[in-house]
Structures are given as C-alpha cells and as structure tokens.
Design an enzyme around this catalytic site. Sequence first.
Site, PDB file in Angstrom:
ATOM      1  N   ASP A  31      41.534  79.889 -33.511  1.00  0.00           N
ATOM      2  CA  ASP A  31      41.878  80.897 -34.516  1.00  0.00           C
ATOM      3  C   ASP A  31      41.747  80.298 -35.916  1.00  0.00           C
ATOM      4  O   ASP A  31      42.271  79.204 -36.165  1.00  0.00           O
ATOM      5  CB  ASP A  31      43.344  81.337 -34.354  1.00  0.00           C
ATOM      6  CG  ASP A  31      43.531  82.409 -33.294  1.00  0.00           C
ATOM      7  OD1 ASP A  31      42.543  82.751 -32.613  1.00  0.00           O
ATOM      8  OD2 ASP A  31      44.668  82.901 -33.156  1.00  0.00           O
ATOM      9  N   LYS A  88      39.132  90.232 -33.766  1.00  0.00           N
ATOM     10  CA  LYS A  88      40.021  91.059 -32.944  1.00  0.00           C
ATOM     11  C   LYS A  88      40.024  92.517 -33.381  1.00  0.00           C
ATOM     12  O   LYS A  88      40.074  92.810 -34.579  1.00  0.00           O
ATOM     13  CB  LYS A  88      41.461  90.533 -33.041  1.00  0.00           C
ATOM     14  CG  LYS A  88      41.699  89.190 -32.356  1.00  0.00           C
ATOM     15  CD  LYS A  88      43.168  88.820 -32.451  1.00  0.00           C
ATOM     16  CE  LYS A  88      43.436  87.367 -32.115  1.00  0.00           C
ATOM     17  NZ  LYS A  88      43.247  87.066 -30.687  1.00  0.00           N
ATOM     18  N   GLY A 160      51.496  82.896 -30.332  1.00  0.00           N
ATOM     19  CA  GLY A 160      52.339  82.581 -31.489  1.00  0.00           C
ATOM     20  C   GLY A 160      53.644  81.902 -31.149  1.00  0.00           C
ATOM     21  O   GLY A 160      54.512  81.772 -32.009  1.00  0.00           O
ATOM     22  N   ARG A 172      48.415  81.514 -12.883  1.00  0.00           N
ATOM     23  CA  ARG A 172      48.830  81.347 -11.480  1.00  0.00           C
ATOM     24  C   ARG A 172      48.797  82.687 -10.752  1.00  0.00           C
ATOM     25  O   ARG A 172      48.427  82.760  -9.580  1.00  0.00           O
ATOM     26  CB  ARG A 172      50.220  80.727 -11.402  1.00  0.00           C
ATOM     27  CG  ARG A 172      50.222  79.226 -11.613  1.00  0.00           C
ATOM     28  CD  ARG A 172      51.432  78.597 -10.933  1.00  0.00           C
ATOM     29  NE  ARG A 172      51.513  77.162 -11.136  1.00  0.00           N
ATOM     30  CZ  ARG A 172      50.905  76.259 -10.357  1.00  0.00           C
ATOM     31  NH1 ARG A 172      50.147  76.653  -9.348  1.00  0.00           N
ATOM     32  NH2 ARG A 172      51.032  74.987 -10.602  1.00  0.00           N
ATOM     33  N   GLY A 221      49.796  80.255 -26.337  1.00  0.00           N
ATOM     34  CA  GLY A 221      50.835  79.233 -26.276  1.00  0.00           C
ATOM     35  C   GLY A 221      50.354  77.803 -26.142  1.00  0.00           C
ATOM     36  O   GLY A 221      51.153  76.886 -26.029  1.00  0.00           O
ATOM     37  N   GLY A 242      45.419  79.424 -30.700  1.00  0.00           N
ATOM     38  CA  GLY A 242      45.701  80.313 -31.834  1.00  0.00           C
ATOM     39  C   GLY A 242      46.437  79.566 -32.916  1.00  0.00           C
ATOM     40  O   GLY A 242      45.850  78.819 -33.696  1.00  0.00           O
ATOM     41  N   SER A 243      47.759  79.725 -32.923  1.00  0.00           N
ATOM     42  CA  SER A 243      48.579  79.115 -33.966  1.00  0.00           C
ATOM     43  C   SER A 243      48.674  77.601 -33.796  1.00  0.00           C
ATOM     44  O   SER A 243      49.015  76.888 -34.738  1.00  0.00           O
ATOM     45  CB  SER A 243      49.980  79.722 -33.914  1.00  0.00           C
ATOM     46  OG  SER A 243      49.904  81.113 -33.669  1.00  0.00           O
TER      47      SER A 243
END
Lengths: 299, 204
Positions: A31, A88, A160, A172, A221, A242-243
């Site tokens: 990102d 996005k 995030g 999973r 995550g 991402g973050s």
Amino acid sequence: MPDAPSPVPATGTFTVKRGLADMLRGGVIMDVVDAEQAKIAEDAGAVAVMALERVPADIRRDGGVARMSDPALIEGIQAAVTVPVMAKARIGHFAEAQVLAALGVDFVDESEVLTPADEAHHIDKWAFTVPFVCGATNLGEALRRISEGAAMIRSKGEAGTGNVVEAVRHLRSILGDLRRLTQADPAELYGWAKELRAPIELVREVATTGRLPVPLFCAGGIATPADASLVMQLGAEAVFVGSGIFKSDDPARRARAIVEATAHYEDAALVAKVSTGLGEAMPGAEMATLDVKLAERGW
Amino acid sequence: MTIGVLALQGDVREHVAALADLGEAARPVRTPGELDGLDGVVLPGGESTTLSMLLASSGVGDELAGALAAGLPAFGTCAGLILLATDVLDGRPDQRSFGAITMTVRRNGYGRQAESFECGLDVPALGGEPVPAVFIRAPVVEAVGPDVEVLATLPAGTGAAAGRPVVCRQGPVVVAAYHPELTGDRRLHQLFVELVKEHRETRR
C-alpha cells in the site's frame, strides 16, 4: 486436437487477467499513498503497489466514508513506478471501477477497506477488461467472487490492525475446506455447494484440483517478515502489506525484509537475519478492542 | 539430466509442471548452491525489478552470471527474457542484465495490463498448429544481434508491435516474450529440453 488458437489478439480474457495474478506470485504488494512511497516500495522489490489515499490504519482511525482515491494521486503513482499499479473501488461500486479502468490501473481491488456502496451485490467483474482481486474470509465467499469474475482472491484479514490472527483464520478456513472437498463423494458436492452458497460447477472443479482456479494471496494484518513467512507456509501464494510498512519505524528496510522473507519463506535463518534490528513494527490492535470489523463487509 | 527453475518469484510452478509433463524433474533454485550440477536453467515470468533485487540479495545473480557466461543453456519467458537480454530500455538502473542473448528489449513495451493479450502464434520451428501465446505486460524486443535466430514474430493485426520478434534463440539460449508455461502447449519447453540434451552430449 483442440481448435487452433486465433491469430487475432484478444485483450481482457480470463487467461490474460489471471496471468497477471500468476506473475505476482511469491511477491509482496505494498500500500502506498504517494509517489515517494511508491518509489520506496519499488526500490525494496515490491511486485506491485496499491495506490490509496489513506492506509487502512488511518481509515480506521479517521472513520467516515472511505472512497476511491483521487485520480491525480493514482496517476502520480503510475508515473513514478514501472511495476503494476492497483487501486481500490468500493464493494459494488462499478462506476468507481470504471473510472479506475479508464485510468489504466493494472488491477482493481474491490475492497472491504473502503465503505461498501451496495449491500447486496458485488461488481460484475466479467464486464471489465481490467482484472479484479476480491477479499474472502472463507471458501464460499472466495468461490462467489470467482463466479463474479475475480482473477485473484486474497484473505480479508483485518486491515489496519497489524494483527495477523484474522488473516490466518481466513487462510486456514479456505485451505482447510479445499482439502476437505477433495475427500468428498460426488453426491456430497451438492451439499457442499448449498452450504458454501457457491455454483456447483466451481465446487466440482476445486474438489478435483484441490486449489482455487485463481491465485490465493494473503492480506490484512501482515506487519513483520515472520508474518509473511507464516502465511506463505500456510499456503498463501503472495502477500499484501497495507499499513505494516509505512506505519513502521524504517519503512524502506522493513519493506525489503518482508520481500526477502516472502521469497525465502521456508528459510528460517534468512527470516531471522532480515528481521534483526528492524526497529518498531506498526502499533497493533487486539480484535476485541475494534469498533468496526472490516472483514464483515461483503456478502 | 537436471534442469533448474529460478524460484525467487513468479510463475515457477507452471514451468516445473511443464517440464514434468516432458519427463524432466526440475529443481527450484533459490540459493547459489542450487545451481551446482545443472544442465539447464529456466528463468520464469514474474516482475523483473523484484527478481533483480532478489538475485542480488540471494547471491544467485553472480553465480548464475558465471554459469551463463560458461555456456549454461537457459530458457527465459517474459521477465526471464528481460533478465537474459543484453540491453533493457525503461528498466531500473540497478536492473540485472545477464547478456546471454544479444538483444535490446523495452519493459512493458506493449503498455499496461489493459493492453495485455493472447493470440495464436506461428512458430515454424515448432511445426504444426499455431501455439497459444499469452502476453502479460510483455517486453518488446526492439533489436537483435546478428547471431540471434528469430523463431517467431507477432502477426499482422497486433498494431504497432506487428512483426516484432517474440521467440528467439542464440546458441543454447531460448527466450519468449509470452508465457508458454501458462498454456498446455509444451512444444517450446520440448525444444529447450532437446537443446539441453544436445548441449550436454557435445560437452562430453
């Protein structure tokens, strides 16, 4: 012998869309919110960048309605890098997706990180030349998105948060059900299709092959090189961060470390080496403390 | 006979599967040591900037450069073609070029993903029906050296790119701007396997 392939070039076929997803396997998609971050990502070895106005951690903090980015921002990032540029669109917002396609983005992410625009329908992705990636929390959701034309599936995880637990749960769930499906009796597949709320043809196909008909990536995550190694060992084929990069102490080093850990995910000594002295990862969040669970968006 | 597939990033699995269909058990290559004893190497499709970085960080790049200079047969598709070429336009300054085949290539020369396409391609050296060719953000071959044999060019109807070389060979090195590994047609992999066999026998 099958019919000879036509010499007339065809764009936007499923093979062409899925082909780009295949080329990103084993890589890291990062990102970025501006051209400068995009350059850092490319320098670090990103296989693609995701152009957006705010990383998920900031979207979560700011609240309000999160929408498609300003085209100027996307164009600035396209001009800054040579790797593929993704962007996005809101779930169900086919007009945002049309705008992104008109801008020439290489992949559209129909993303739960933005505020959904339609509470019942996702975008009809077959209607587009540009390929789409969609999030999924379980196999049924993944197969529904594929039946709508998605060329890549990613776990939703919980964007995030810097907490990998939800991405692990989703991977999973998807991969576990794929393994169970391969053991099912042909008559049981109808029950599976009903339970998964997915087309029987797709259920039959994955029961035979044991894998989705499009690549399965992990998102939501990932914050450390060891997180990347974990999800790759679980069966993800590439990683979205991402973050996790630009909310950390040393984005350039961390980005590169995650790229190396993704490529060499089975080499624990290498993951140890690249994890050493990286500085602080992004601050994380426990699932129980969240007001909004982004993964619950989408149907 | 052992063929390696560079396995740092990209569509490695499809190349391994294509070689397996031809009875060749391919070995993934992620470390310099895994190049030892190879009779040929495949450079897959992927992102050439990422592959360049990982070739440097893993140490595979320098070892592979030495092996290619010593005549190791190689087969590169798309990003693999870019890595094997002598000159890359629109690349990054730190991009790896092994220079195993004399050609100038332009990265993403056909444009963005919207311009990616598939078509049937006549490759006379492979005989029979046209091969299905999938071009994904493909490199354009701008020029080739005198020792390069052009095995196929893009047909008319492909716009400005018509007539460009898309399959080439120089000695034991074969490159394709498209992705034969994404289709079930194994003829180009077969050609490479035969080249590796030939090369192995002449070295004995």
